[in-house]
Design an enzyme around this catalytic site. Structure first.
Site, mmCIF file in Angstrom:
data_model
loop_
_atom_site.group_PDB
_atom_site.id
_atom_site.type_symbol
_atom_site.label_atom_id
_atom_site.label_comp_id
_atom_site.label_asym_id
_atom_site.label_seq_id
_atom_site.Cartn_x
_atom_site.Cartn_y
_atom_site.Cartn_z
ATOM 1 N N GLU A 295 -8.571 -12.896 -8.751
ATOM 2 C CA GLU A 295 -8.455 -12.771 -7.293
ATOM 3 C C GLU A 295 -9.559 -11.908 -6.680
ATOM 4 O OE1 GLU A 295 -3.627 -12.888 -6.671
ATOM 5 O OE2 GLU A 295 -4.575 -10.959 -7.067
ATOM 6 N N PRO A 296 -10.816 -12.288 -6.809
ATOM 7 C CA PRO A 296 -11.870 -11.463 -6.200
ATOM 8 C C PRO A 296 -11.897 -11.602 -4.681
ATOM 9 C CG PRO A 296 -12.825 -13.439 -7.155
ATOM 10 C CD PRO A 296 -11.352 -13.496 -7.449
ATOM 11 N N ARG A 298 -13.695 -8.641 -2.261
ATOM 12 C CA ARG A 298 -14.897 -7.933 -1.827
ATOM 13 C C ARG A 298 -16.175 -8.543 -2.413
ATOM 14 N NH1 ARG A 298 -14.848 -2.413 -0.631
ATOM 15 N NH2 ARG A 298 -12.931 -2.264 -1.833
ATOM 16 N N CYS A 366 -13.820 6.995 20.788
ATOM 17 C CA CYS A 366 -13.528 8.368 21.197
ATOM 18 C C CYS A 366 -12.901 9.155 20.060
ATOM 19 C CB CYS A 366 -12.634 8.366 22.418
ATOM 20 S SG CYS A 366 -13.478 7.602 23.788
HETATM 21 N N1 LLP Z 1 -5.545 -8.971 -5.560
HETATM 22 C C1 LLP Z 1 -4.684 -8.043 -5.114
HETATM 23 C C2 LLP Z 1 -3.285 -8.125 -5.519
HETATM 24 C C3 LLP Z 1 -5.135 -7.027 -4.262
HETATM 25 O O1 LLP Z 1 -4.283 -6.095 -3.845
HETATM 26 C C4 LLP Z 1 -6.505 -6.972 -3.884
HETATM 27 C C5 LLP Z 1 -7.006 -5.931 -2.992
HETATM 28 C C6 LLP Z 1 -7.362 -7.985 -4.365
HETATM 29 C C7 LLP Z 1 -6.835 -8.957 -5.212
HETATM 30 C C8 LLP Z 1 -8.820 -8.037 -3.998
HETATM 31 O O2 LLP Z 1 -9.531 -6.941 -4.434
HETATM 32 P P1 LLP Z 1 -11.140 -6.905 -4.254
HETATM 33 O O3 LLP Z 1 -11.728 -7.950 -5.178
HETATM 34 O O4 LLP Z 1 -11.432 -7.194 -2.844
HETATM 35 O O5 LLP Z 1 -11.509 -5.535 -4.660
HETATM 36 N N2 LLP Z 1 -9.475 -2.022 2.339
HETATM 37 C C9 LLP Z 1 -10.024 -1.524 1.104
HETATM 38 C C10 LLP Z 1 -9.751 -2.448 -0.062
HETATM 39 C C11 LLP Z 1 -8.276 -2.709 -0.319
HETATM 40 C C12 LLP Z 1 -8.031 -3.690 -1.414
HETATM 41 C C13 LLP Z 1 -6.593 -4.043 -1.504
HETATM 42 N N3 LLP Z 1 -6.277 -5.032 -2.482
HETATM 43 C C14 LLP Z 1 -11.505 -1.272 1.299
HETATM 44 O O6 LLP Z 1 -12.032 -1.547 2.371
HETATM 45 O O7 LLP Z 1 -12.179 -0.782 0.395
#
Ligand code: LLP
Length: 438
Positions: A295-296, A298, A366
Site C-alpha cells: 500500500e504505497p 507517499r 495568521c
Molecule cells: N497503509 C496504511 C494502513 C496506512 O496507514 C498508510 C499511511 C499507508 C498505507 C501509506 O503510507 P505511505 O506509503 O504514504 O507512507 N500525514 C503524514 C503521513 C500519514 C500516513 C498515514 N498512513 C505525513 O504527511 O507525513
C-alpha cells in the site's frame, strides 16, 4: 536517470528552459502561475507513471502481488484513473475516498477499506459498492460488520489488521506499528478475533492479515521484521484452526527525498527485501508464498508533485532573519507545522545573475508557526517572484484546509508541454455554500 523516482528531489524533466525559467515536462512554471493563478499544485504525469512502473517491475517476479495505492496521500478522480490504468488498486479509509474512486468509474472490488473507526454508513457504502476487502481493525468493528452483513444477507472477505510491535525511526506521529497504537489487534488478541469469525460472525470470511508500520521509512530491516511476524502468525493461525489463509498486506511507508539528508532505499531494493523476507519465512514456516498486498502512498505521488506560490511581502528583522511571505502556507501544506517537515525550493522565474540569500519562507496564515521553509538559500527573492517547492505531491492537498477561510488551490497535471486542470480552484461561492444564514 538511474535513481528510483523516490530518490530524486525533483520531478523527471525539471530543468531551466531557454529563457532561464523553470519548467516541468515542458511546462514553464511561471506560465502555469499566470494561467492558473497561485498557489497551485502541479503534478507531473510522467513521474507518476514512472514510479508506478518501477513498482510493477520491481515485483514482477512475485507470483501474486496486488498494488494498492494509499489514497490518503493524494486522492482525486484523475489521479485514481491514472494509477488504476497503471495496475493499481486502492487503500481507502473513508466514505469520501470510496466515493471518489466510485465517481472515477472504478470498480471498488480493487480496493481495501482500512481505518480504526469506520462508521456504519461507511461500511454499508463500501459493501454496497462491492469493496474487495475490509481490513477489520478491532472487536467492535467485527461485530458491527457482521450485523450489517446479516441485515444485507451478504458475505464479506476481510483481513485482520494487527499491530506487529515494530517501531520504525520516523516521526512519532507517523509511526503506526508499535505496540501501544490505536490501530489494529494486539498479537495476543488475534485468536479471540479468529474464534469469533469462525464461530459467531458467519458472514465474515477471513482471508489473511494486514499491518502497517509507519511512513517515510528509510530502513529495510523493519519490513523484514514485519513480514516475519505476519507469516509466523499466518502459519500459527492456519495450523491451530486448520485454515488456509494466504494473504498478507504489509501496508506502505517507503520514504522519499525531501532534502539531501533523506536517503530512502529504491523501490527495487525495498521490493527485493520484501520478496526475500517472504521467501525465507515461508521456507522457515513451511507454507506457500501468500498473495501479497502493498500500500504505497507517499512514494507514488510525493516526488511527482510541486507547489507554486507567488512571493509577496518580505521582512528583514534587524540583526535577524529575513522572511519572505508567499500566498499559501499551512492550509495547503500543513506538514511543516505538524511534523516539522523540511522541503527544498527554488525561484521559478529567471534569476540569473542574482546573488543567493538565506531567507525563511513564511506562509500567509495568521499563526507564527506557519513557516514553510526555515533558512533556505534562494536567488534574491522579491515580490512577484514565483517560488516552486518540491516534493509536495503527498499529504499536501490531501491534508489541506480552509483555515482563515482561504480558498483551496487548484491542481494541474503536466505532460509533454501540456497542462490540464484536475482540481479546480475553489471559489468564494463554494466556500459559503454550506453556510446557513439567520
Ligand atoms: N497503509 C496504511 C494502513 C496506512 O496507514 C498508510 C499511511 C499507508 C498505507 C501509506 O503510507 P505511505 O506509503 O504514504 O507512507 N500525514 C503524514 C503521513 C500519514 C500516513 C498515514 N498512513 C505525513 O504527511 O507525513
Amino acid at each position: 536517470m538511474s535513481n528510483s523516482v523516490n530518490q530524486n528531489i525533483k520531478p523527471i524533466g525539471t530543468r531551466r528552459n531557454k529563457t532561464g525559467n523553470l519548467e516541468i515536462s515542458g511546462c514553464d512554471i511561471t506560465e502555469l502561475a499566470k494561467k492558473y493563478g497561485t498557489p497551485l499544485y502541479v503534478v507531473d504525469e510522467k513521474t507518476l507513471k514512472q514510479i508506478a512502473k518501477e513498482y510493477k517491475n520491481a515485483f514482477s517476479s512475485y507470483k501474486n502481488v496486488k498494488m494498492m495505492y494509499a489514497s490518503k496521500a493524494l486522492m482525486t478522480g484523475a489521479i485514481a484513473q491514472i494509477l488504476h490504468k497503471e495496475g493499481f488498486g486502492f487503500d481507502v479509509v473513508s466514505g469520501g475516498e470510496i466515493y471518489t474512486v466510485h465517481n472515477a468509474k472504478i470498480d471498488l472490488n480493487c480496493a481495501t477499506f482500512n481505518g480504526n473507526n469506520k462508521t456504519k454508513d461507511e461500511i454499508e457504502m463500501a459493501i454496497n459498492y462491492g469493496i474487495g476487502r475490509i481490513s477489520v481493525d478491532n472487536f467492535y468493528e467485527l461485530s458491527l460488520l457482521n450485523q450489517i452483513l446479516e441485515e444485507k444477507n451478504k458475505k464479506q472477505e476481510v483481513l485482520l489488521r494487527i499491530t506487529p510491535g515494530i517501531e520504525c525511526h520516523t516521526h512519532e506521529y507517523i509511526q503506526t506499528g508499535q505496540i501501544d497504537s490505536k490501530f489494529g489487534f494486539d498479537l495476543s488478541q488475534i485468536d479471540e478475533a479468529v474464534d469469533l469469525i469462525l464461530n459467531k460472525y458467519k458472514n465474515i470470511e477471513l482471508k489473511g492479515l494486514h499491518a502497517h508500520i509507519g511512513s517515510q521509512i528509510f530502513e529495510t530491516q523493519v519490513y523484514y521484521d514485519e513480514i516475519g511476524i505476519l507469516i509466523k502468525e499466518l502459519k500459527r493461525i492456519n495450523d491451530k484452526y486448520s485454515l488456509n489463509l494466504n494473504e498478507i498486506n504489509i501496508g506502505g511507508g517507503l520514504g522519499i527525498t525531501y532534502t539531501k539528508e533523506d536517503c530512502p532505499p529504491s523501490v527495487e531494493t525495498i521490493a527485493k527485501t520484501i520478496m526475500e523476507a517472504i521467501q525465507e519465512n515461508c521456507k522457515k514456516y513451511e507454507i506457500e508464498e501468500p498473495i501479497l498486498y502493498i500500500e504505497p502512498g507517499r512514494s507514488i505521488v510525493g516526488t511527482a508533485g510541486v507547489s507554486i506560490y507567488t512571493i509577496g511581502s518580505t521582512k528583514q528583522v534587524p540583526n535577524g532573519r529575513k522572511y519572505i511571505a508567499v500566498d499559501g502556507g499551512m492550509a495547503d501544506n500543513p506538514r511543516p507545522i505538524m511534523y516539522e517537515a523540511k522541503y527544498l525550493a527554488e525561484i521559478a522565474n529567471n534569476k540569473q545573475g542574482s546573488k543567493r540569500e538565506k531567507v525563511t519562507v513564511a506562509g500567509r496564515f495568521c499563526e507564527s508557526g506557519d513557516i514553510l521553509i526555515k533558512d533556505i538559500e534562494l536567488a534574491e527573492p522579491k515580490a512577484g517572484d514565483i517560488l516552486c517547492i518540491y516534493n509536495t505531491g503527498a499529504y499536501g492537498y490531501s491534508m489541506a484546509s480552509n483555515y482563515n477561510r482561504v480558498l483551496k488551490p487548484a491542481m494541474v497535471l503536466v505532460n509533454n508541454s501540456q497542462s490540464d486542470i484536475i482540481i479546480k480552484r475553489e471559489t468564494y461561492e463554494q466556500l459559503v455554500q454550506n453556510d446557513v444564514l439567520r
